[in-house]
Design a protein around this motif. Structure first.
Motif, PDB file in Angstrom:
ATOM      1  N   ASP A   3      93.504  40.845  47.855  1.00 52.27           N
ATOM      2  CA  ASP A   3      93.269  42.187  48.369  1.00 52.27           C
ATOM      3  C   ASP A   3      94.610  42.807  48.757  1.00 52.27           C
ATOM      4  O   ASP A   3      95.456  42.146  49.365  1.00 52.27           O
ATOM      5  CB  ASP A   3      92.337  42.098  49.584  1.00 52.27           C
ATOM      6  CG  ASP A   3      91.860  43.441  50.091  1.00 52.27           C
ATOM      7  OD1 ASP A   3      92.091  44.471  49.422  1.00 52.27           O
ATOM      8  OD2 ASP A   3      91.250  43.461  51.172  1.00 52.27           O
ATOM      9  N   ILE A   4      94.808  44.065  48.420  1.00 50.04           N
ATOM     10  CA  ILE A   4      96.054  44.757  48.736  1.00 50.04           C
ATOM     11  C   ILE A   4      96.123  45.118  50.221  1.00 50.04           C
ATOM     12  O   ILE A   4      97.192  45.094  50.826  1.00 50.04           O
ATOM     13  CB  ILE A   4      96.189  46.033  47.868  1.00 50.04           C
ATOM     14  CG1 ILE A   4      96.336  45.666  46.398  1.00 50.04           C
ATOM     15  CG2 ILE A   4      97.357  46.889  48.328  1.00 50.04           C
ATOM     16  CD1 ILE A   4      97.583  44.893  46.070  1.00 50.04           C
ATOM     17  N   SER A   5      94.991  45.455  50.826  1.00 47.73           N
ATOM     18  CA  SER A   5      94.960  45.894  52.229  1.00 47.73           C
ATOM     19  C   SER A   5      94.471  44.773  53.132  1.00 47.73           C
ATOM     20  O   SER A   5      93.271  44.531  53.239  1.00 47.73           O
ATOM     21  CB  SER A   5      94.032  47.106  52.383  1.00 47.73           C
ATOM     22  OG  SER A   5      94.499  48.170  51.610  1.00 47.73           O
ATOM     23  N   GLN A  30      95.743  51.582  41.646  1.00 42.06           N
ATOM     24  CA  GLN A  30      97.080  51.312  42.158  1.00 42.06           C
ATOM     25  C   GLN A  30      98.115  51.697  41.108  1.00 42.06           C
ATOM     26  O   GLN A  30      97.814  51.746  39.915  1.00 42.06           O
ATOM     27  CB  GLN A  30      97.236  49.817  42.470  1.00 42.06           C
ATOM     28  CG  GLN A  30      96.369  49.325  43.601  1.00 42.06           C
ATOM     29  CD  GLN A  30      96.868  49.821  44.939  1.00 42.06           C
ATOM     30  OE1 GLN A  30      98.042  49.775  45.238  1.00 42.06           O
ATOM     31  NE2 GLN A  30      95.948  50.314  45.742  1.00 42.06           N
ATOM     32  N   ASP A  83      90.619  38.119  50.984  1.00 39.95           N
ATOM     33  CA  ASP A  83      90.080  39.415  51.377  1.00 39.95           C
ATOM     34  C   ASP A  83      89.803  39.374  52.864  1.00 39.95           C
ATOM     35  O   ASP A  83      89.292  38.365  53.364  1.00 39.95           O
ATOM     36  CB  ASP A  83      88.792  39.728  50.602  1.00 39.95           C
ATOM     37  CG  ASP A  83      88.472  41.213  50.614  1.00 39.95           C
ATOM     38  OD1 ASP A  83      88.233  41.762  51.713  1.00 39.95           O
ATOM     39  OD2 ASP A  83      88.459  41.817  49.532  1.00 39.95           O
ATOM     40  N   ASP A  84      90.150  40.443  53.580  1.00 43.14           N
ATOM     41  CA  ASP A  84      89.935  40.462  55.022  1.00 43.14           C
ATOM     42  C   ASP A  84      88.470  40.612  55.393  1.00 43.14           C
ATOM     43  O   ASP A  84      88.090  40.379  56.534  1.00 43.14           O
ATOM     44  CB  ASP A  84      90.787  41.538  55.709  1.00 43.14           C
ATOM     45  CG  ASP A  84      90.503  42.934  55.214  1.00 43.14           C
ATOM     46  OD1 ASP A  84      90.177  43.094  54.027  1.00 43.14           O
ATOM     47  OD2 ASP A  84      90.633  43.876  56.009  1.00 43.14           O
ATOM     48  N   SER A  97      91.654  46.037  44.963  1.00 42.96           N
ATOM     49  CA  SER A  97      91.671  47.162  45.886  1.00 42.96           C
ATOM     50  C   SER A  97      90.458  48.037  45.628  1.00 42.96           C
ATOM     51  O   SER A  97      89.803  47.913  44.597  1.00 42.96           O
ATOM     52  CB  SER A  97      92.957  47.981  45.743  1.00 42.96           C
ATOM     53  OG  SER A  97      92.975  48.643  44.499  1.00 42.96           O
ATOM     54  N   THR A 111     100.668  43.413  53.805  1.00 49.67           N
ATOM     55  CA  THR A 111     100.064  43.939  52.578  1.00 49.67           C
ATOM     56  C   THR A 111      99.942  42.834  51.533  1.00 49.67           C
ATOM     57  O   THR A 111     100.629  41.815  51.602  1.00 49.67           O
ATOM     58  CB  THR A 111     100.914  45.081  51.975  1.00 49.67           C
ATOM     59  OG1 THR A 111     102.128  44.524  51.462  1.00 49.67           O
ATOM     60  CG2 THR A 111     101.195  46.172  52.992  1.00 49.67           C
TER      61      THR A 111
END
Length: 131
Positions: free
Chosen positions: A62-64, A96, A18-19, A92, A69
């Protein structure tokens, strides 16, 4: 993609990607409290490198992410690193397209914030020992 199960006699190694360092740390702390071996990454390329070294059994992804991605990361994990047996769980903040997630190689999808009960249930599905 059909659900895989981790078939070792140990608890699975987990990678949390995760960012947001706070989100990753909180999830990692929870998973460690459950008794799992957990590592973290905060970008797509860091996730690929961590997976290359540690060969995780389960990846919460995490997708973002800032550099690529989660779909791209999943592709690297499945195709480049050959992590076909690893369980990839998309994370996310919104729902989705399940077909797109499956095509990218994800086994499951969870919407953040992840409820503890949902996390435990998912881990029980993919763990064979003491979860």
């Amino acid at each position: 993609m059909a659900d895989s199960s981790v078939s070792q006699s140990r608890k699975p190694r987990i990678l949390v990607v995760d960012d947001s360092p706070d989100v990753a740390m909180t999830m990692a702390m929870l998973l460690k409290a459950f008794g799992y071996e957990v590592s973290q990454a905060h970008s797509g390329w860091a996730a690929v490198e961590s997976a290359r070294q540690q060969r995780p059994d389960i990846v919460f992804l995490d997708i973002s992410l800032p550099d690529m991605t989660g779909y791209d990361v999943a592709g690297h994990l499945r195709n480049e690193l050959g992590l076909d047996q690893s369980v990839l769980i998309a994370l996310s903040g919104y729902d989705q397209d399940e077909d797109r997630l499956s095509a990218a190689g994800f086994n499951r999808h969870l919407v953040k914030p992840v409820a503890v009960a949902a996390l435990k249930q998912l881990l029980n599905e993919y763990s064979t020992v003491g979860s």
